[in-house]
Design an enzyme around this catalytic site. Structure first.
Site, PDB file in Angstrom:
ATOM      1  N   ASP A   1       0.807  -1.228   0.000  1.00 43.43           N
ATOM      2  CA  ASP A   1       0.000   0.000   0.000  1.00 43.43           C
ATOM      3  C   ASP A   1       0.838   1.277   0.000  1.00 43.43           C
ATOM      4  O   ASP A   1       0.300   2.345   0.197  1.00 43.43           O
ATOM      5  CB  ASP A   1      -0.936  -0.004   1.216  1.00 43.43           C
ATOM      6  CG  ASP A   1      -0.184  -0.046   2.521  1.00 43.43           C
ATOM      7  OD1 ASP A   1       0.972  -0.484   2.518  1.00 43.43           O
ATOM      8  OD2 ASP A   1      -0.747   0.369   3.551  1.00 43.43           O
ATOM      9  N   GLU A   2       2.131   1.164  -0.173  1.00 45.79           N
ATOM     10  CA  GLU A   2       2.989   2.349  -0.116  1.00 45.79           C
ATOM     11  C   GLU A   2       3.896   2.409  -1.333  1.00 45.79           C
ATOM     12  O   GLU A   2       4.520   1.410  -1.683  1.00 45.79           O
ATOM     13  CB  GLU A   2       3.915   2.245   1.099  1.00 45.79           C
ATOM     14  CG  GLU A   2       3.391   2.859   2.358  1.00 45.79           C
ATOM     15  CD  GLU A   2       4.401   2.710   3.477  1.00 45.79           C
ATOM     16  OE1 GLU A   2       5.378   3.467   3.503  1.00 45.79           O
ATOM     17  OE2 GLU A   2       4.221   1.802   4.304  1.00 45.79           O
TER      18      GLU A   2
END
Lengths: 415, 91
Positions: free
Chosen positions: A109-110
């Site tokens: 998610d990054e």
């Protein structure tokens, strides 16, 4: 350099929420006390992520579902869906890729995006960040935080400032106002242990750390002291490395069992099931390993490990299993075992392995066999062929792994 | 309009140029008093179709208008591409 750090807010939860809303679910999980957790019946009842309303009840990531339910009896719990998360991560990546190809996928998610070569972003970083944030919100149905800085560290720290659905900048002149008042624990690379040591010397905020003498920090934190001192001053010279260029140093596979393993035979069988996947992952990377590590955790949750540096490199499941089995039997004290993991490291390329006079005969045959089995599993599914020793047993022939190991969180990425 | 996301049986035609599937007729269960009974709806007018990627799922959403019974109604159908599945998306 101009770096954007793009981070999905409570990723698992908002991705599940977005998918459920699309399926006609009547409430948005993000607006009620809710959590994503493993199946409680399968002993994996751990909170993976929680909504902001659930946070207000004091529910923490990593605690058991039972504890969380005590704090908030009405908690809505959904199981994780890793295929969905991979799709969401891919969709987010594809939007970012429209702006720059220099993207480091830091986790599922990054992402770090090097925007230096995107003239639009250089001219108006906040405007472009806003466009990306709004596009993700409207096209993909979830919110992100975007941190903007001159390097990866500043971008990441900016992204963490206030959530959700926000854009923050952390330019060098803003460090004193925005970064320094924060507690030292908030700084990237300062964990629980470092925080404790720093607090002993009266270093409570990032500002205290930035103003401390680097030599003094080196005295008790060694080289890590220099690193965190630089970070506190917003100094980070690392490049945004596109993932294909990242050299993976090790890989492994582990599992916590729903029951205790009691006999050497049971341990060996489960170990083989773990090695099956370690071997397959190693071969998929076209690597051979020079070091094997086995970690055991007993039912009283005490863990210990053993490792063996091999004289050469190995790549077949059989060889990994033989080594792992020897390591396990050497250290096992006879107590019930709750969790085990096997990992391999010190890679070299598969086609560069030095042959030795003392190699076991039949090695090449085994290599060919493994490759054939890998291909069969790839085409017909991983349960299509398995070892006879697992026939008519309750033990699954290949164990561990999320989403076939082809998952960002596990160090892999979709190819 | 509210999201209903009800599965439907669909007959579609594919466009000449890019092969986009366009719904032609669909059947939906539970329109009348019997929950198993199927109602057939002919898609009268497709006002617009958009490609979406909500939650990473590539889909095509069709804004349609048809006579259902004797009333003209607006609704949205959705074709979820990776799952090859049609739903009555919003009504």
């Amino acid at each position: 350099m101009l770096v954007f750090h793009v981070d999905a807010n409570s990723a698992y939860l908002s991705w599940t929420a977005a998918a459920l809303l699309e399926d006609g679910y009547d409430v948005d999980l993000r607006t009620i006390p809710s959590a994503i957790a493993g199946d409680p019946n399968n002993r994996h009842g751990i909170i993976l992520t929680k909504s902001i309303p659930a946070k207000k009840y004091g529910i923490m990531t990593g605690e058991s579902l039972m504890e969380a339910r005590k704090k908030c009896p009405g908690l809505i719990v959904h199981p994780p869906d890793y295929d969905l998360y991979l799709d969401c991560s891919e969709a987010m990546y594809s939007i970012l890729y429209e702006y720059t190809p220099q993207i480091q996928r830091y986790s599922v998610d990054e992402n770090f995006c090097d925007m230096s070569r995107c003239p639009e972003a250089v001219r108006d970083p906040v405007g472009v960040a806003n466009e990306i944030k709004e596009r993700i919100k409207h096209e993909l149905g979830f919110t992100v935080n975007i941190g903007i800085g001159n390097n990866k560290l500043c971008a990441k720290m900016a992204g963490e400032l206030k959530k959700p659905d926000m854009i923050h900048t952390l330019w060098p002149e803003e460090i004193e106002d925005k970064l320094w008042p924060l507690p030292v624990r908030e700084l990237f690379m300062v964990g629980r242990a470092t925080e404790k040591k720093l607090k002993k010397f009266g270093i409570n905020t990032i500002g205290d750390l930035a103003k401390a003498q680097p030599e003094f920090l080196k005295g008790f934190l060694h080289s890590h002291g220099i690193l965190v001192h630089q970070y506190a001053n917003g100094i980070d010279n690392t490049e945004v490395t596109v993932n294909d260029e990242v050299m993976q140093k090790g890989l492994g596979n582990g599992l916590t069992y729903a029951y205790d393993l009691q006999t050497a035979e049971e341990i060996a069988k489960e170990l083989l099931a773990l090695c099956e996947r370690v071997g397959a992952r190693l071969r998929r990377k076209k690597c051979a390993a020079g070091l094997v590590t086995v970690h055991l955790r007993s039912s009283d949750l005490r863990g210990y490990s053993h490792q063996l540096k091999l004289p050469g490199h190995i790549g077949t499941t059989d060889e990994i299993f033989e080594t792992a089995k020897a390591l396990a039997s050497e250290m096992w004290r006879g107590e019930p075992i709750r969790a085990m993991s096997v990992s391999v490291s010190e890679f070299c390329r598969e086609d560069e392995v030095q042959l030795s006079m003392f190699d076991k005969t039949g090695r090449e045959k085994n290599e060919r066999l493994d490759h054939t089995v890998d291909n069969i599993r790839k085409i017909f599914g991983e349960r299509s062929i398995f070892r006879g020793t697992f026939a008519n047993l309750d033990i699954s022939p290949i164990q561990g792994g999320v989403n076939d190991g082809n998952y960002l969180m596990m160090g892999g990425f979709k190819t | 309009m509210k999201i209903v996301a009800k599965p439907i049986k669909t007959l579609a035609v594919f466009q000449y140029d890019d092969g986009t599937p366009m719904p032609y007729k669909f059947k939906i269960k539970g329109g009348g008093s019997d929950p198993e009974e199927e109602t057939t709806v002919t898609v009268g007018n497709i006002l617009r179709c958009d490609r979406t990627r909500i939650a990473g799922k590539e889909s095509i959403v069709y804004h349609c208008q048809s006579f259902i019974g004797d009333m003209e109604k607006r609704y949205e159908l959705k074709y979820i591409i990776p799952e090859c599945r049609w739903v009555l998306y919003k009504m």
